[in-house]
Design an enzyme around this catalytic site. Structure first.
Site, PDB file in Angstrom:
ATOM      1  N   ALA A 103       0.829  -1.208   0.000  1.00 23.91           N
ATOM      2  CA  ALA A 103       0.000   0.000   0.000  1.00 23.91           C
ATOM      3  C   ALA A 103       0.864   1.258   0.000  1.00 23.91           C
ATOM      4  O   ALA A 103       1.246   1.773   1.063  1.00 23.91           O
ATOM      5  CB  ALA A 103      -0.953  -0.013   1.195  1.00 23.91           C
ATOM      6  N   PRO A 146      -4.629   8.854  -3.078  1.00 20.55           N
ATOM      7  CA  PRO A 146      -5.382   9.681  -4.038  1.00 20.55           C
ATOM      8  C   PRO A 146      -4.548  10.873  -4.517  1.00 20.55           C
ATOM      9  O   PRO A 146      -4.621  11.254  -5.671  1.00 20.55           O
ATOM     10  CB  PRO A 146      -6.602  10.133  -3.238  1.00 20.55           C
ATOM     11  CG  PRO A 146      -6.766   9.111  -2.157  1.00 20.55           C
ATOM     12  CD  PRO A 146      -5.388   8.608  -1.833  1.00 20.55           C
ATOM     13  N   SER A 190       2.526   8.763  -8.990  1.00 21.28           N
ATOM     14  CA  SER A 190       3.901   8.776  -9.519  1.00 21.28           C
ATOM     15  C   SER A 190       4.847   9.472  -8.547  1.00 21.28           C
ATOM     16  O   SER A 190       5.992   9.049  -8.364  1.00 21.28           O
ATOM     17  CB  SER A 190       3.933   9.494 -10.870  1.00 21.28           C
ATOM     18  OG  SER A 190       3.298   8.701 -11.843  1.00 21.28           O
ATOM     19  N   GLU A 231       3.195   0.199 -10.704  1.00 21.72           N
ATOM     20  CA  GLU A 231       4.604  -0.007 -10.292  1.00 21.72           C
ATOM     21  C   GLU A 231       5.539   0.953 -11.029  1.00 21.72           C
ATOM     22  O   GLU A 231       6.659   0.597 -11.399  1.00 21.72           O
ATOM     23  CB  GLU A 231       5.022  -1.477 -10.454  1.00 21.72           C
ATOM     24  CG  GLU A 231       4.291  -2.339  -9.420  1.00 21.72           C
ATOM     25  CD  GLU A 231       4.688  -3.783  -9.433  1.00 21.72           C
ATOM     26  OE1 GLU A 231       5.905  -4.056  -9.490  1.00 21.72           O
ATOM     27  OE2 GLU A 231       3.798  -4.639  -9.370  1.00 21.72           O
TER      28      GLU A 231
HETATM   29  N1  COS Z   1      16.269   2.218  -5.683  1.00 23.57           N
HETATM   30  C1  COS Z   1      16.822   2.485  -4.475  1.00 23.57           C
HETATM   31  N2  COS Z   1      16.712   3.671  -3.873  1.00 23.57           N
HETATM   32  C2  COS Z   1      16.041   4.623  -4.516  1.00 23.57           C
HETATM   33  C3  COS Z   1      15.445   4.421  -5.779  1.00 23.57           C
HETATM   34  C4  COS Z   1      15.583   3.153  -6.353  1.00 23.57           C
HETATM   35  N3  COS Z   1      15.023   2.850  -7.523  1.00 23.57           N
HETATM   36  N4  COS Z   1      14.814   5.554  -6.168  1.00 23.57           N
HETATM   37  C5  COS Z   1      15.013   6.444  -5.189  1.00 23.57           C
HETATM   38  N5  COS Z   1      15.748   5.884  -4.194  1.00 23.57           N
HETATM   39  C6  COS Z   1      16.199   6.531  -2.947  1.00 23.57           C
HETATM   40  C7  COS Z   1      17.212   7.606  -3.279  1.00 23.57           C
HETATM   41  O1  COS Z   1      18.517   7.072  -3.273  1.00 23.57           O
HETATM   42  C8  COS Z   1      17.013   8.580  -2.154  1.00 23.57           C
HETATM   43  O2  COS Z   1      17.632   8.081  -0.998  1.00 23.57           O
HETATM   44  P1  COS Z   1      18.311   9.071   0.089  1.00 23.57           P
HETATM   45  O3  COS Z   1      17.174   9.834   0.694  1.00 23.57           O
HETATM   46  O4  COS Z   1      18.967   8.145   1.037  1.00 23.57           O
HETATM   47  O5  COS Z   1      19.246   9.945  -0.673  1.00 23.57           O
HETATM   48  C9  COS Z   1      15.505   8.510  -1.902  1.00 23.57           C
HETATM   49  O6  COS Z   1      15.104   7.215  -2.382  1.00 23.57           O
HETATM   50  C10 COS Z   1      14.742   9.596  -2.610  1.00 23.57           C
HETATM   51  O7  COS Z   1      15.078   9.538  -3.973  1.00 23.57           O
HETATM   52  P2  COS Z   1      14.659  10.665  -5.023  1.00 23.57           P
HETATM   53  O8  COS Z   1      14.980  12.016  -4.474  1.00 23.57           O
HETATM   54  O9  COS Z   1      15.215  10.276  -6.328  1.00 23.57           O
HETATM   55  O10 COS Z   1      13.077  10.491  -5.009  1.00 23.57           O
HETATM   56  P3  COS Z   1      11.978  11.244  -5.830  1.00 23.57           P
HETATM   57  O11 COS Z   1      11.004  11.843  -4.905  1.00 23.57           O
HETATM   58  O12 COS Z   1      12.584  12.126  -6.891  1.00 23.57           O
HETATM   59  O13 COS Z   1      11.169  10.011  -6.532  1.00 23.57           O
HETATM   60  C11 COS Z   1      10.660   8.357  -8.187  1.00 23.57           C
HETATM   61  C12 COS Z   1      11.721   9.161  -7.384  1.00 23.57           C
HETATM   62  C13 COS Z   1       9.832   9.207  -9.153  1.00 23.57           C
HETATM   63  C14 COS Z   1      11.510   7.386  -8.956  1.00 23.57           C
HETATM   64  C15 COS Z   1       9.699   7.607  -7.216  1.00 23.57           C
HETATM   65  O14 COS Z   1       8.807   8.512  -6.644  1.00 23.57           O
HETATM   66  C16 COS Z   1       8.911   6.508  -7.899  1.00 23.57           C
HETATM   67  O15 COS Z   1       9.432   5.420  -8.136  1.00 23.57           O
HETATM   68  N6  COS Z   1       7.636   6.774  -8.211  1.00 23.57           N
HETATM   69  C17 COS Z   1       6.756   5.770  -8.738  1.00 23.57           C
HETATM   70  C18 COS Z   1       6.120   5.076  -7.615  1.00 23.57           C
HETATM   71  C19 COS Z   1       5.467   3.818  -8.031  1.00 23.57           C
HETATM   72  O16 COS Z   1       6.066   2.965  -8.636  1.00 23.57           O
HETATM   73  N7  COS Z   1       4.194   3.709  -7.655  1.00 23.57           N
HETATM   74  C20 COS Z   1       3.446   2.539  -7.913  1.00 23.57           C
HETATM   75  C21 COS Z   1       3.155   1.873  -6.624  1.00 23.57           C
HETATM   76  S1  COS Z   1       3.065   0.160  -6.712  1.00 23.57           S
HETATM   77  S2  COS Z   1       1.531  -0.218  -7.779  1.00 23.57           S
END
Ligand code: COS
Length: 408
Positions: free
Chosen positions: A124, A128, A132, A362
């Site tokens: 989870a 809402p 992303s 995802e």
């Molecule tokens: N693997 C490992 N660590 C990660 C990572 C990854 N793929 N992406 C980000 N992190 C870590 C970063 O290293 C950073 O760590 P520190 O705080 O220790 O420096 C932290 O997470 C924050 O990273 P970042 O600043 O890059 O985060 P953002 O807010 O810019 O978000 C995205 C990055 C857009 C990639 C993220 O929000 C995402 O994956 N969104 C999609 C979510 C998703 O898949 N939703 C579906 C849910 S499941 S149905």
């Protein structure tokens, strides 16, 4: 090994999985559990199907096998029965944070039941107001005494909700701290204040919303460390993203198989459909793109299994390319089948609805491109970690020069 062909054991395992899916799982999926009360088009968790996945030992394999094996499982099941594939994947997504970050007590309480198909798991993260942009999540975890919190807020688009037996819930323990203020909690479904409702989607799936009305969680419910939950979410997604690609490859292959059979048998214009170059070239394109997607998925999963440093980008590439490819392949397959491909109950009508969501969940395709671009530009900025890598590369190059072998 960097180039891909599966070994004989892997091929036998995939064949066996397809047999099991056809004989054991598809009949249970076809019985279905649709039409949550008052909501036609919504689906319920198919517990007999989850239990059968457990009896076949496939759910235990989720936690013992590597990322590549997970991809082979998902691709094989998807070719035959997307419902079985999805039920398996959701047990993995919900259970993985417990497997990877849980305490011995948390693991002992939940993982055997998840593996046996007796307990249904869910992940989870989305809300809402935060899909992303996952780090913007707002579900509040307000302190309630020295080592307890009250969860208040909403989650949405949560697969297996509201029927799962437990949820891996990502909540905000530190306001205004973005990704660094999120904690993962293992929340059993029977906690007071936790309710939910099903949602009806384009393709019926067990999916819904969750409402938290002051749900109490304690230190024993934390997965990993307080304020370090974003990492739990991201590393879980790193593991599962190539396998979403594998699901897509399985669907693309099913569409391709159906198209080969149809175009080889169907009479048109004095011959078979396949004799028309407009048809055969489309089929060749479908097959080529499916194979390219498959190789990208296997390579990303194998890199994960080897613990390579660039898995976030590679997992993103695999998920992006495979899900977009599957959309093209299924759409083309419908076109080559004509109207019958859109007939309710036809395999392609099913796949056409089914193939759409993986480009969103995802991590939508746009998020995958963001992840890929970030990784690419990271390599341009020599940070401390990068400097270390460069040092290692220089060292190897130097050694190669000394041995007289040119560097790559
Ligand atoms: N693997 C490992 N660590 C990660 C990572 C990854 N793929 N992406 C980000 N992190 C870590 C970063 O290293 C950073 O760590 P520190 O705080 O220790 O420096 C932290 O997470 C924050 O990273 P970042 O600043 O890059 O985060 P953002 O807010 O810019 O978000 C995205 C990055 C857009 C990639 C993220 O929000 C995402 O994956 N969104 C999609 C979510 C998703 O898949 N939703 C579906 C849910 S499941 S149905």
């Amino acid at each position: 090994m960097t180039a891909f062909s599966l070994n004989p054991e892997q091929i036998t395992r995939c064949d066996r999985l397809r047999e099991q899916a056809a004989e054991r799982l598809r009949p249970l999926a076809e019985k279905g559990v649709t039409g949550a009360e008052g909501l036609p088009g919504a689906a319920r968790v198919n517990r007999p199907l989850v239990a059968a996945l457990g009896e076949l030992g496939l759910l235990e394999d989720l936690f013992t096998s590597g990322a590549l094996d997970l991809c082979l499982m998902r691709e094989s099941l998807a070719r035959v029965c997307t419902e079985a594939e999805t039920a398996l994947a959701l047990q993995g997504l919900g259970g993985h944070p417990v497997h990877a970050y849980g305490t011995p007590a948390q693991r002992g309480r939940w993982l055997p039941a998840v593996g046996a198909g007796r307990a249904v798991a869910a992940f989870a993260l989305s809300e809402p107001g935060a899909g992303s942009d996952a780090a913007a999540l707002a579900l509040s975890a307000a302190p309630d005494g020295p080592s307890a919190w009250r969860l208040t807020g909403e989650k949405s688009w949560i697969s297996n909700a509201p029927e799962a037996d437990f949820y891996t819930v990502f909540a905000r323990t530190s306001p205004d701290a973005g990704a660094r203020g999120v904690t993962a909690f293992l929340v059993p479904a029977d906690r007071a204040g936790l309710t939910g409702a099903p949602l009806a989607m384009l393709s019926p799936h067990p999916i819904g919303t969750l409402s938290f009305d002051g749900v109490r969680v304690g230190a024993d419910d934390v997965l990993g460390e307080v304020d370090r939950g974003f990492r739990v979410a991201m590393t879980t997604l790193n593991r599962f993203r190539p396998s979403v690609g594998a699901f897509a490859v399985g669907m693309a292959q099913a569409a391709l198989d159906a198209t080969l059979a149809h175009t080889a048998a169907r009479d048109a214009f004095g011959g078979k459909l396949k004799d028309l170059q407009a048809v055969s070239h489309q089929v060749a394109e479908m097959a080529t793109r499916t194979e390219a997607a498959r190789l990208l998925v296997y390579a990303a999963a194998a890199a994960y299994d080897r613990g390579e440093p660039d898995i976030a980008g590679r997992a993103a590439m695999a998920k992006l390319f495979a899900t977009e490819t599957a959309q093209f392949v299924v759409d083309t397959a419908v076109q080559l089948h004509g109207a019958r491909g859109l007939l309710h109950g036809h395999l392609l009508e099913h796949l056409y609805r089914e193939v759409r969501a993986p480009r969103i969940y995802e991590g939508a395709s746009e998020v995958q491109r963001t992840v890929i671009a970030k990784e690419l530009y990271k390599a341009q900025e020599p940070s401390a970690a990068r400097a270390k890598e460069l040092h290692q590369e220089n060292h190897e190059n130097q050694e190669n020069l000394e041995k007289g072998t040119p560097s790559a």
